[in-house]
Write a protein that holds these residues in place. Structure first.
Motif, PDB file in Angstrom:
ATOM      1  N   MET A   4      30.675  -4.715  56.706  1.00 50.83           N
ATOM      2  CA  MET A   4      30.386  -3.645  55.755  1.00 50.83           C
ATOM      3  C   MET A   4      29.671  -2.491  56.448  1.00 50.83           C
ATOM      4  O   MET A   4      30.060  -1.323  56.295  1.00 50.83           O
ATOM      5  CB  MET A   4      29.526  -4.190  54.615  1.00 50.83           C
ATOM      6  CG  MET A   4      29.114  -3.145  53.588  1.00 50.83           C
ATOM      7  SD  MET A   4      27.883  -3.780  52.406  1.00 50.83           S
ATOM      8  CE  MET A   4      26.391  -3.728  53.435  1.00 50.83           C
ATOM      9  N   TYR A   5      28.652  -2.810  57.231  1.00 46.99           N
ATOM     10  CA  TYR A   5      27.917  -1.758  57.925  1.00 46.99           C
ATOM     11  C   TYR A   5      28.767  -1.104  59.012  1.00 46.99           C
ATOM     12  O   TYR A   5      28.677   0.104  59.247  1.00 46.99           O
ATOM     13  CB  TYR A   5      26.623  -2.309  58.512  1.00 46.99           C
ATOM     14  CG  TYR A   5      25.536  -2.500  57.477  1.00 46.99           C
ATOM     15  CD1 TYR A   5      25.033  -1.420  56.759  1.00 46.99           C
ATOM     16  CD2 TYR A   5      25.030  -3.754  57.203  1.00 46.99           C
ATOM     17  CE1 TYR A   5      24.053  -1.578  55.797  1.00 46.99           C
ATOM     18  CE2 TYR A   5      24.040  -3.936  56.239  1.00 46.99           C
ATOM     19  CZ  TYR A   5      23.557  -2.841  55.546  1.00 46.99           C
ATOM     20  OH  TYR A   5      22.585  -3.006  54.598  1.00 46.99           O
ATOM     21  N   GLN A   6      29.588  -1.899  59.664  1.00 51.58           N
ATOM     22  CA  GLN A   6      30.466  -1.324  60.679  1.00 51.58           C
ATOM     23  C   GLN A   6      31.473  -0.378  60.019  1.00 51.58           C
ATOM     24  O   GLN A   6      31.788   0.692  60.565  1.00 51.58           O
ATOM     25  CB  GLN A   6      31.195  -2.429  61.444  1.00 51.58           C
ATOM     26  CG  GLN A   6      31.925  -1.935  62.678  1.00 51.58           C
ATOM     27  CD  GLN A   6      32.411  -3.069  63.568  1.00 51.58           C
ATOM     28  OE1 GLN A   6      32.400  -4.241  63.175  1.00 51.58           O
ATOM     29  NE2 GLN A   6      32.829  -2.738  64.767  1.00 51.58           N
ATOM     30  N   GLY A   7      31.956  -0.761  58.829  1.00 50.30           N
ATOM     31  CA  GLY A   7      32.857   0.115  58.084  1.00 50.30           C
ATOM     32  C   GLY A   7      32.173   1.403  57.650  1.00 50.30           C
ATOM     33  O   GLY A   7      32.771   2.481  57.644  1.00 50.30           O
ATOM     34  N   TYR A   8      30.893   1.286  57.306  1.00 46.58           N
ATOM     35  CA  TYR A   8      30.135   2.473  56.888  1.00 46.58           C
ATOM     36  C   TYR A   8      29.936   3.433  58.063  1.00 46.58           C
ATOM     37  O   TYR A   8      30.022   4.653  57.897  1.00 46.58           O
ATOM     38  CB  TYR A   8      28.784   2.049  56.321  1.00 46.58           C
ATOM     39  CG  TYR A   8      27.983   3.191  55.726  1.00 46.58           C
ATOM     40  CD1 TYR A   8      28.485   3.907  54.642  1.00 46.58           C
ATOM     41  CD2 TYR A   8      26.751   3.544  56.250  1.00 46.58           C
ATOM     42  CE1 TYR A   8      27.759   4.964  54.091  1.00 46.58           C
ATOM     43  CE2 TYR A   8      26.017   4.598  55.699  1.00 46.58           C
ATOM     44  CZ  TYR A   8      26.523   5.300  54.622  1.00 46.58           C
ATOM     45  OH  TYR A   8      25.810   6.342  54.086  1.00 46.58           O
ATOM     46  N   VAL A   9      29.677   2.877  59.227  1.00 43.68           N
ATOM     47  CA  VAL A   9      29.538   3.706  60.430  1.00 43.68           C
ATOM     48  C   VAL A   9      30.835   4.468  60.698  1.00 43.68           C
ATOM     49  O   VAL A   9      30.821   5.664  61.029  1.00 43.68           O
ATOM     50  CB  VAL A   9      29.162   2.831  61.644  1.00 43.68           C
ATOM     51  CG1 VAL A   9      29.267   3.624  62.941  1.00 43.68           C
ATOM     52  CG2 VAL A   9      27.749   2.285  61.482  1.00 43.68           C
ATOM     53  N   PHE A 202      33.378  -2.267  47.729  1.00 43.25           N
ATOM     54  CA  PHE A 202      32.039  -1.916  48.209  1.00 43.25           C
ATOM     55  C   PHE A 202      31.804  -2.478  49.600  1.00 43.25           C
ATOM     56  O   PHE A 202      31.228  -1.810  50.462  1.00 43.25           O
ATOM     57  CB  PHE A 202      30.987  -2.463  47.244  1.00 43.25           C
ATOM     58  CG  PHE A 202      29.575  -2.073  47.598  1.00 43.25           C
ATOM     59  CD1 PHE A 202      29.021  -0.907  47.105  1.00 43.25           C
ATOM     60  CD2 PHE A 202      28.807  -2.869  48.436  1.00 43.25           C
ATOM     61  CE1 PHE A 202      27.720  -0.533  47.433  1.00 43.25           C
ATOM     62  CE2 PHE A 202      27.506  -2.509  48.779  1.00 43.25           C
ATOM     63  CZ  PHE A 202      26.962  -1.338  48.275  1.00 43.25           C
ATOM     64  N   MET A 203      32.253  -3.711  49.844  1.00 40.15           N
ATOM     65  CA  MET A 203      32.007  -4.361  51.119  1.00 40.15           C
ATOM     66  C   MET A 203      32.821  -3.761  52.257  1.00 40.15           C
ATOM     67  O   MET A 203      32.626  -4.120  53.417  1.00 40.15           O
ATOM     68  CB  MET A 203      32.289  -5.866  51.019  1.00 40.15           C
ATOM     69  CG  MET A 203      31.428  -6.608  49.998  1.00 40.15           C
ATOM     70  SD  MET A 203      29.647  -6.394  50.243  1.00 40.15           S
ATOM     71  CE  MET A 203      29.382  -7.413  51.696  1.00 40.15           C
ATOM     72  N   ARG A 204      33.709  -2.826  51.944  1.00 38.11           N
ATOM     73  CA  ARG A 204      34.433  -2.122  53.004  1.00 38.11           C
ATOM     74  C   ARG A 204      33.534  -1.089  53.687  1.00 38.11           C
ATOM     75  O   ARG A 204      33.850  -0.606  54.772  1.00 38.11           O
ATOM     76  CB  ARG A 204      35.677  -1.433  52.435  1.00 38.11           C
ATOM     77  CG  ARG A 204      36.716  -2.379  51.854  1.00 38.11           C
ATOM     78  CD  ARG A 204      37.909  -1.599  51.315  1.00 38.11           C
ATOM     79  NE  ARG A 204      38.825  -2.441  50.575  1.00 38.11           N
ATOM     80  CZ  ARG A 204      39.796  -3.173  51.127  1.00 38.11           C
ATOM     81  NH1 ARG A 204      39.977  -3.110  52.432  1.00 38.11           N
ATOM     82  NH2 ARG A 204      40.577  -3.928  50.392  1.00 38.11           N
ATOM     83  N   GLY A 205      32.409  -0.745  53.007  1.00 38.75           N
ATOM     84  CA  GLY A 205      31.441   0.148  53.626  1.00 38.75           C
ATOM     85  C   GLY A 205      31.807   1.607  53.572  1.00 38.75           C
ATOM     86  O   GLY A 205      31.358   2.385  54.412  1.00 38.75           O
ATOM     87  N   GLY A 206      32.599   2.014  52.583  1.00 41.87           N
ATOM     88  CA  GLY A 206      33.009   3.406  52.485  1.00 41.87           C
ATOM     89  C   GLY A 206      32.214   4.199  51.475  1.00 41.87           C
ATOM     90  O   GLY A 206      30.981   4.172  51.439  1.00 41.87           O
ATOM     91  N   GLU A 207      32.925   4.897  50.603  1.00 38.78           N
ATOM     92  CA  GLU A 207      32.300   5.814  49.654  1.00 38.78           C
ATOM     93  C   GLU A 207      31.353   5.104  48.689  1.00 38.78           C
ATOM     94  O   GLU A 207      30.297   5.646  48.334  1.00 38.78           O
ATOM     95  CB  GLU A 207      33.383   6.562  48.867  1.00 38.78           C
ATOM     96  CG  GLU A 207      32.837   7.613  47.918  1.00 38.78           C
ATOM     97  CD  GLU A 207      33.940   8.380  47.210  1.00 38.78           C
ATOM     98  OE1 GLU A 207      33.621   9.220  46.348  1.00 38.78           O
ATOM     99  OE2 GLU A 207      35.127   8.124  47.517  1.00 38.78           O
ATOM    100  N   ALA A 208      31.719   3.896  48.237  1.00 32.44           N
ATOM    101  CA  ALA A 208      30.885   3.177  47.275  1.00 32.44           C
ATOM    102  C   ALA A 208      29.504   2.866  47.856  1.00 32.44           C
ATOM    103  O   ALA A 208      28.481   3.036  47.186  1.00 32.44           O
ATOM    104  CB  ALA A 208      31.578   1.889  46.834  1.00 32.44           C
ATOM    105  N   LEU A 209      29.468   2.408  49.102  1.00 32.99           N
ATOM    106  CA  LEU A 209      28.187   2.142  49.757  1.00 32.99           C
ATOM    107  C   LEU A 209      27.433   3.445  49.983  1.00 32.99           C
ATOM    108  O   LEU A 209      26.201   3.490  49.827  1.00 32.99           O
ATOM    109  CB  LEU A 209      28.417   1.418  51.091  1.00 32.99           C
ATOM    110  CG  LEU A 209      27.178   1.169  51.948  1.00 32.99           C
ATOM    111  CD1 LEU A 209      26.119   0.374  51.173  1.00 32.99           C
ATOM    112  CD2 LEU A 209      27.546   0.435  53.228  1.00 32.99           C
ATOM    113  N   ASP A 210      28.142   4.490  50.326  1.00 30.74           N
ATOM    114  CA  ASP A 210      27.495   5.782  50.554  1.00 30.74           C
ATOM    115  C   ASP A 210      26.825   6.282  49.276  1.00 30.74           C
ATOM    116  O   ASP A 210      25.705   6.811  49.317  1.00 30.74           O
ATOM    117  CB  ASP A 210      28.527   6.798  51.043  1.00 30.74           C
ATOM    118  CG  ASP A 210      27.889   8.055  51.600  1.00 30.74           C
ATOM    119  OD1 ASP A 210      26.911   7.925  52.369  1.00 30.74           O
ATOM    120  OD2 ASP A 210      28.352   9.159  51.268  1.00 30.74           O
TER     121      ASP A 210
END
Length: 244
Positions: A4-9, A202-210
């Motif tokens: 998730m965090y790697q996807g957010y990065v 959400f766990m993909r670390g994209g817009e939802a986490l942002d």
């Protein structure tokens, strides 16, 4: 959650450098350490530090009538990269050992992994990602400097907030800052009450986490502003009293 965090990065177009990655005996992750660099990285991620709770139904319980929810936790630590921290060589102890895999088994035949200990504080850092002992030592030193810097800054922050906490008390519901509930398809941040659905997305670390991170960031910055206002009002009151 590591993914998730790697996807957010990737979503934020930041740089991602892996320092350590130790798998668990059950196919998951026991420990990982990474360096993330980019625009406003620390501002966005500094509030991710804390205990994250995960609630899910294990695969072995999917066919059971009594589906018991399994609760686990993961600790996230966010350290700022210091500009420079002076460390004397005599204050260091450097240990070398073989890289470990799942179950503690050695995965390298040479002692390439490095652990650096700062003797005055007991703070340590280790790296086993590279097969080069020199590269691992350099990485471990960078991690150690970040942890020493965090320790120094943490004491200063704690001193600034102690007085206010004694007056207003603790607003924390518990140690956990966020819950990922897979059975209910939701993610809730306990500091703001922010809740979002579609946990897989959400766990993909994209817009939802942002969106969640920005909500927490706005809340934290509002709290910091209120604290400054309280301090200013208190100082003004003290000055008026002194004038009288």
């Amino acid at each position: 959650m590591f993914d998730m965090y790697q996807g957010y990065v990737h979503y934020k177009n930041w740089d991602f450098e892996l320092f350590n990655y130790t798998p668990s005996d059950y196919g998951g992750l026991h420990h990982a350490a990474v360096r993330i660099a980019g625009d406003s990285v620390y501002r966005h991620l500094k509030h991710e530090g804390g205990t994250h709770r995960v609630q899910r139904i294990p695969e072995v319980g999917l066919s059971s009538r009594m589906q018991r929810i399994h609760t686990g936790t993961m600790t996230v630590i966010i350290l700022p990269q210091p500009v420079e921290v002076d460390i004397e060589q005599k204050d260091l102890r450097v240990d070398t050992f073989r890289s470990r895999g799942a179950g503690g088994q050695s995965v390298n035949t040479t002692d390439s992994a490095v652990r650096v200990v700062h003797l005055p504080t007991g703070i340590s850092a280790e790296c086993q990602q590279s097969r080069s002992q020199l590269q691992n030592r350099d990485t471990a030193m960078r991690m150690l400097k970040a942890r020493l810097y965090q320790s120094i800054m943490g004491k200063e922050v704690e001193q600034r907030h102690t007085a206010r906490k004694q007056q207003v008390g603790s607003r924390s519901q518990s140690e956990r800052i966020r819950t990922y509930n897979f059975s209910q398809d939701r993610v809730t941040d306990h500091r703001t009450g922010y809740t979002t659905r579609d946990i897989k997305e959400f766990m993909r670390g994209g817009e939802a986490l942002d969106d969640l991170i920005l909500n927490v960031l706005e809340h934290a910055e509002t709290e910091a502003l209120l604290e400054l206002v309280e301090q200013s009002l208190k100082q003004t009151t003290c000055e008026n009293t002194a004038d009288k």
